[in-house]
Motif scaffolding. Structure first.
Motif, mmCIF file in Angstrom:
data_model
loop_
_atom_site.group_PDB
_atom_site.id
_atom_site.type_symbol
_atom_site.label_atom_id
_atom_site.label_comp_id
_atom_site.label_asym_id
_atom_site.label_seq_id
_atom_site.Cartn_x
_atom_site.Cartn_y
_atom_site.Cartn_z
ATOM 1 N N TRP A 196 31.232 -27.023 7.732
ATOM 2 C CA TRP A 196 30.180 -27.783 8.402
ATOM 3 C C TRP A 196 30.425 -27.945 9.893
ATOM 4 N N LYS A 197 31.659 -27.751 10.315
ATOM 5 C CA LYS A 197 31.968 -27.911 11.745
ATOM 6 C C LYS A 197 31.982 -26.545 12.409
ATOM 7 N N ILE A 198 31.093 -26.394 13.365
ATOM 8 C CA ILE A 198 30.947 -25.096 14.022
ATOM 9 C C ILE A 198 31.035 -25.299 15.530
ATOM 10 N N SER A 199 31.711 -24.367 16.197
ATOM 11 C CA SER A 199 31.812 -24.438 17.657
ATOM 12 C C SER A 199 31.120 -23.227 18.278
ATOM 13 N N PHE A 200 30.663 -23.443 19.493
ATOM 14 C CA PHE A 200 30.007 -22.355 20.231
ATOM 15 C C PHE A 200 30.820 -22.041 21.476
ATOM 16 N N MET A 201 30.990 -20.775 21.731
ATOM 17 C CA MET A 201 31.780 -20.370 22.894
ATOM 18 C C MET A 201 30.894 -20.327 24.144
ATOM 19 N N VAL A 251 21.794 -16.851 15.204
ATOM 20 C CA VAL A 251 22.881 -17.841 15.203
ATOM 21 C C VAL A 251 22.778 -18.699 13.939
ATOM 22 N N THR A 310 27.787 -22.879 6.228
ATOM 23 C CA THR A 310 27.492 -24.114 5.484
ATOM 24 C C THR A 310 27.352 -23.836 3.987
ATOM 25 N N LEU A 342 34.094 -20.268 15.234
ATOM 26 C CA LEU A 342 33.639 -20.199 16.621
ATOM 27 C C LEU A 342 32.577 -19.105 16.722
ATOM 28 N N MET A 378 25.415 -19.689 10.922
ATOM 29 C CA MET A 378 25.698 -21.085 10.568
ATOM 30 C C MET A 378 25.387 -21.332 9.094
ATOM 31 N N ASN A 379 24.290 -20.760 8.617
ATOM 32 C CA ASN A 379 23.934 -20.937 7.205
ATOM 33 C C ASN A 379 24.972 -20.302 6.283
ATOM 34 N N GLN A 439 41.337 -19.605 12.778
ATOM 35 C CA GLN A 439 39.980 -19.626 13.339
ATOM 36 C C GLN A 439 39.247 -18.300 13.098
#
Lengths: 139, 130
Positions: A126-131, A113, A121, A101, A117-118, A61
């Motif tokens: 493509w899979k992103i998590s936010f804490m 943010v 990607t 994350l 993310m960009n 991670q």
């Protein structure tokens, strides 16, 4: 010069205990440094998210910090979105698909943010998590 | 000056116990009780797939601006938003949620929207930036 044999030999434990304590202190200090993160970040509550247990945090991670000011960092080292992209690319080459994350301050603007993310990607993540905070412990 | 062997040597435990207590006190004082964290998953859709959607799934579109959450063209407070999603979750469990965030919006609104989606078991969430 023969060594005199003691009648009741005892092992002196003191140096061993000294060394054990030194090792404990060494690991405690270095472990804290490994977990370095931006301490200024205040997270939003997210009681319905998946609780972050050690099983939910695989070693592959990647955690990216986004401060209120928009500063992007990893392990308290400030990085540009391009550098984040580079790290994502390298990690993807090594491990394949891996979780990202984002630990962003609740008052950070989405712009910062989105940059992270960009960067993900653009390199095929493509899979992103936010804490968020599941449960408050510290007063 | 040879060391005189003791008849019955005993290890003096007192200094060790002292040091152990010092260490315990040190760690108790310095340790910080950490919050328990959670993670909220989202998908970042690829540009080519962003318009592709399945007809039979309910589409839920949430807009996030600098002022907060906008749902069905109406600016909502957290309570109203929670209520609106609860209504949708009653009719459709597999709703496709699309969250569109403006660049100047606060991250807390995105987290709140994702958390509410998780609360009503809507896990198919995509996040766009506009």
């Amino acid at each position: 010069m023969a060594r005199r044999i003691q009648e009741n030999p005892q092992l002196d434990m003191t140096p061993m205990i000294d060394v054990v304590f030194e090792l404990i202190i060494f690991f405690v200090v270095t472990l804290t440094q490994c977990n370095a993160k931006d301490e200024t970040i205040r997270l939003e509550d997210g009681r319905h998210g998946i609780e972050l247990t050690p099983e939910e945090m695989p070693p592959t991670q990647m955690t990216v910090d986004v401060a209120r000011t928009g500063r992007i960092s990893m392990g308290d080292i400030t990085l540009t979105p391009e550098q984040i992209g580079q790290r994502v690319k390298e990690r993807k080459r090594k491990f394949g698909e891996f979780p990202v994350l984002i630990r962003a301050d609740k008052n950070a603007r989405h712009e910062a943010v989105a940059r992270v993310m960009n960067a993900c990607t653009a390199n095929g993540i493509w899979k992103i998590s936010f804490m968020a905070i599941h449960e408050h412990k510290a007063k | 000056m040879a060391r005189k062997p003791q008849d019955n040597p005993q290890l003096d435990m007192t200094p060790m116990i002292d040091v152990v207590f010092e260490l315990i006190i040190f760690f108790v004082v310095t340790i910080k009780q950490e919050d328990i964290f959670s993670k909220l998953n989202a998908n970042r859709p690829a540009p080519a797939t962003s318009s592709a959607s399945e007809e039979n799934d309910t589409q839920v579109k949430i807009d996030i601006g600098s002022g907060g959450l906008v749902f069905n063209g109406r600016l909502m407070n957290p309570k109203q938003f929670d209520q609106a999603l609860r209504e949708i979750s009653k009719t459709s469990k597999s709703a496709m949620v699309t969250i569109r965030c403006s660049l100047d919006s606060y991250h807390k609104y995105l987290v709140y929207a994702l958390d509410t989606c998780n609360k009503y078991r809507m896990f198919n969430v995509s996040v766009f930036t506009i």
